[in-house]
Design a protein around this motif. Structure first.
Motif, PDB file in Angstrom:
ATOM      1  N   LEU A  97       0.810  -1.214   0.000  1.00 30.75           N
ATOM      2  CA  LEU A  97       0.000   0.000   0.000  1.00 30.75           C
ATOM      3  C   LEU A  97       0.847   1.269   0.000  1.00 30.75           C
ATOM      4  O   LEU A  97       0.307   2.375  -0.042  1.00 30.75           O
ATOM      5  CB  LEU A  97      -0.940   0.005   1.212  1.00 30.75           C
TER       6      LEU A  97
ATOM      7  N   LYS B  51       0.133   4.304  -2.394  1.00 31.05           N
ATOM      8  CA  LYS B  51      -1.210   4.195  -2.941  1.00 31.05           C
ATOM      9  C   LYS B  51      -2.076   5.350  -2.420  1.00 31.05           C
ATOM     10  O   LYS B  51      -1.970   5.746  -1.260  1.00 31.05           O
ATOM     11  CB  LYS B  51      -1.862   2.863  -2.567  1.00 31.05           C
TER      12      LYS B  51
ATOM     13  N   ILE C  87      -5.521   6.644  -1.206  1.00 27.66           N
ATOM     14  CA  ILE C  87      -6.692   6.004  -0.618  1.00 27.66           C
ATOM     15  C   ILE C  87      -7.684   7.063  -0.140  1.00 27.66           C
ATOM     16  O   ILE C  87      -7.356   7.933   0.667  1.00 27.66           O
ATOM     17  CB  ILE C  87      -6.286   5.088   0.547  1.00 27.66           C
TER      18      ILE C  87
ATOM     19  N   LEU D 278      -3.174   3.126   7.667  1.00 27.38           N
ATOM     20  CA  LEU D 278      -2.733   3.238   6.277  1.00 27.38           C
ATOM     21  C   LEU D 278      -1.593   4.240   6.139  1.00 27.38           C
ATOM     22  O   LEU D 278      -0.686   4.046   5.319  1.00 27.38           O
ATOM     23  CB  LEU D 278      -3.913   3.634   5.395  1.00 27.38           C
TER      24      LEU D 278
ATOM     25  N   ALA E 113       0.727   4.900   2.757  1.00 26.33           N
ATOM     26  CA  ALA E 113      -0.272   5.329   1.784  1.00 26.33           C
ATOM     27  C   ALA E 113      -0.422   6.847   1.795  1.00 26.33           C
ATOM     28  O   ALA E 113      -0.082   7.521   2.773  1.00 26.33           O
ATOM     29  CB  ALA E 113      -1.619   4.668   2.085  1.00 26.33           C
TER      30      ALA E 113
ATOM     31  N   LEU F 181      -3.257   9.703   1.712  1.00 26.45           N
ATOM     32  CA  LEU F 181      -4.645   9.678   2.141  1.00 26.45           C
ATOM     33  C   LEU F 181      -5.438  10.893   1.689  1.00 26.45           C
ATOM     34  O   LEU F 181      -4.963  12.026   1.762  1.00 26.45           O
ATOM     35  CB  LEU F 181      -4.716   9.586   3.665  1.00 26.45           C
TER      36      LEU F 181
ATOM     37  N   ASP G 287      -6.479   4.862  -5.755  1.00 23.31           N
ATOM     38  CA  ASP G 287      -6.195   3.427  -5.805  1.00 23.31           C
ATOM     39  C   ASP G 287      -7.222   2.608  -5.015  1.00 23.31           C
ATOM     40  O   ASP G 287      -7.631   1.532  -5.460  1.00 23.31           O
ATOM     41  CB  ASP G 287      -4.792   3.147  -5.259  1.00 23.31           C
ATOM     42  N   HIS G 288      -7.609   3.130  -3.860  1.00 24.12           N
ATOM     43  CA  HIS G 288      -8.556   2.409  -3.014  1.00 24.12           C
ATOM     44  C   HIS G 288      -9.526   3.398  -2.394  1.00 24.12           C
ATOM     45  O   HIS G 288      -9.197   4.571  -2.194  1.00 24.12           O
ATOM     46  CB  HIS G 288      -7.830   1.640  -1.904  1.00 24.12           C
TER      47      HIS G 288
ATOM     48  N   GLY H 168      -7.173  -1.643  -8.220  1.00 27.50           N
ATOM     49  CA  GLY H 168      -7.885  -0.836  -7.233  1.00 27.50           C
ATOM     50  C   GLY H 168      -8.871  -1.659  -6.430  1.00 27.50           C
ATOM     51  O   GLY H 168      -9.162  -2.811  -6.763  1.00 27.50           O
TER      52      GLY H 168
ATOM     53  N   TYR I 206     -12.388  -1.326  -3.353  1.00 26.44           N
ATOM     54  CA  TYR I 206     -13.276  -0.664  -2.404  1.00 26.44           C
ATOM     55  C   TYR I 206     -13.423  -1.551  -1.179  1.00 26.44           C
ATOM     56  O   TYR I 206     -13.493  -2.781  -1.299  1.00 26.44           O
ATOM     57  CB  TYR I 206     -14.673  -0.466  -3.000  1.00 26.44           C
TER      58      TYR I 206
ATOM     59  N   MET J 246      -7.364  -4.242   1.271  1.00 23.49           N
ATOM     60  CA  MET J 246      -6.832  -3.390   0.204  1.00 23.49           C
ATOM     61  C   MET J 246      -5.502  -3.896  -0.339  1.00 23.49           C
ATOM     62  O   MET J 246      -5.100  -3.530  -1.440  1.00 23.49           O
ATOM     63  CB  MET J 246      -6.644  -1.963   0.724  1.00 23.49           C
TER      64      MET J 246
END
Length: 257
Positions: free
Chosen positions: A5, A8, A10, A27, A32, A34, A92-93, A142, A144, A237
């Motif tokens: 992650l 990524k 998010i 995260l 990640a 955010l 990405d997520h 990706g 959810y 994720m």
């Protein structure tokens, strides 16, 4: 080993407290980037501070961002998602965590305003955010993660509207798993049990007796923590869950029947 992650982007709703905040912190620790959103702006600022303050200085695509957002307002969701995608270049997520917990009441004592409020946040919000973000979510790869509840399959008297929204999130998520799966975008669900969060205070900690009943009704003998859920969200994720799609993961410590 580097986290899958790391780097990524998010998008998180309901990030100002509870599970949303704990997941953001988790995260952030995994590297990640955010996009933190919530209707509660002071709480959102606190979450950002706990996640390193967004990097300071001039915002860059690699620093966290925050947006005040009422997920029940589709126009507001469209504006925020467009702004987030423009700043970060992609998503990405997505973690659909925003929601309202129930106030126990008989159906005959439930107002239309209460119905609209819960459906607006708990179901319409997931729809609004998913519809707006789908064109920006990286495909393939990706994902959810949507928040349902143990009430998403275990109805209780006095919470008809809340249970309806959480049942609906499961059905909606499974349909989205079928629609987005061919593009390599996964959709999964976490279903928390009794979690010790501020929004659960009126339910879980209204009286010492109520809290004790929840603890004693659990196989692990305790309520869950937001971090218990955050760890599962991060896993769903990650590349470790690459073949999980349409799954509903209970995070409830196993309720006694």
């Amino acid at each position: 080993m580097p986290s899958s992650l790391a780097g990524k982007v998010i998008f998180i709703t309901g990030a100002a407290s509870g599970i949303g905040r704990s997941t953001a912190i988790k995260l952030h620790g995994l590297g990640a980037v955010l996009v933190l959103t919530d209707i509660n702006e002071p709480g959102l600022a606190e979450t950002l501070a706990l996640c390193g303050g967004g990097g300071g200085g001039t915002p860059t695509p690699s620093s966290h961002s925050t947006f005040a957002l009422d997920v029940s307002d589709p126009e507001a969701v469209d504006r925020v998602v467009a702004a987030a995608a423009a700043r970060h270049g992609r998503l990405d997520h997505v973690f659909n965590c925003a929601g309202i917990n129930p106030t126990a009441a008989a159906l005959t004592a439930t107002s239309v305003a209460y119905f609209d409020r819960l459906v607006g946040a708990n179901l319409k919000g997931v729809f609004n955010v998913t519809k707006a973000t789908a064109p920006h979510v990286a495909a393939p790869g990706g994902s959810y993660v949507n928040v349902s509840s143990i009430s998403g399959w275990n109805p209780t008297a006095g919470t008809a509207v809340y249970c309806a929204t959480k049942f609906a999130v499961v059905g909606f998520s499974k349909c989205m798993a079928l629609e987005l799966g061919p593009a390599g975008v996964r959709v999964n669900v976490v279903a928390p049990g009794y979690i010790d969060t501020p929004t659960n205070a009126g339910i879980a900690r209204g009286t010492p007796e109520a809290r004790l009943a929840m603890e004693q009704g659990n196989a692990l003998g305790r309520m869950g923590t937001p971090a218990d859920v955050a760890d599962v969200v991060a896993f769903l994720m990650s590349d470790g869950a690459r073949y999980m799609n349409g799954s509903v993961v209970q995070v409830d410590g196993m309720l006694k029947t």
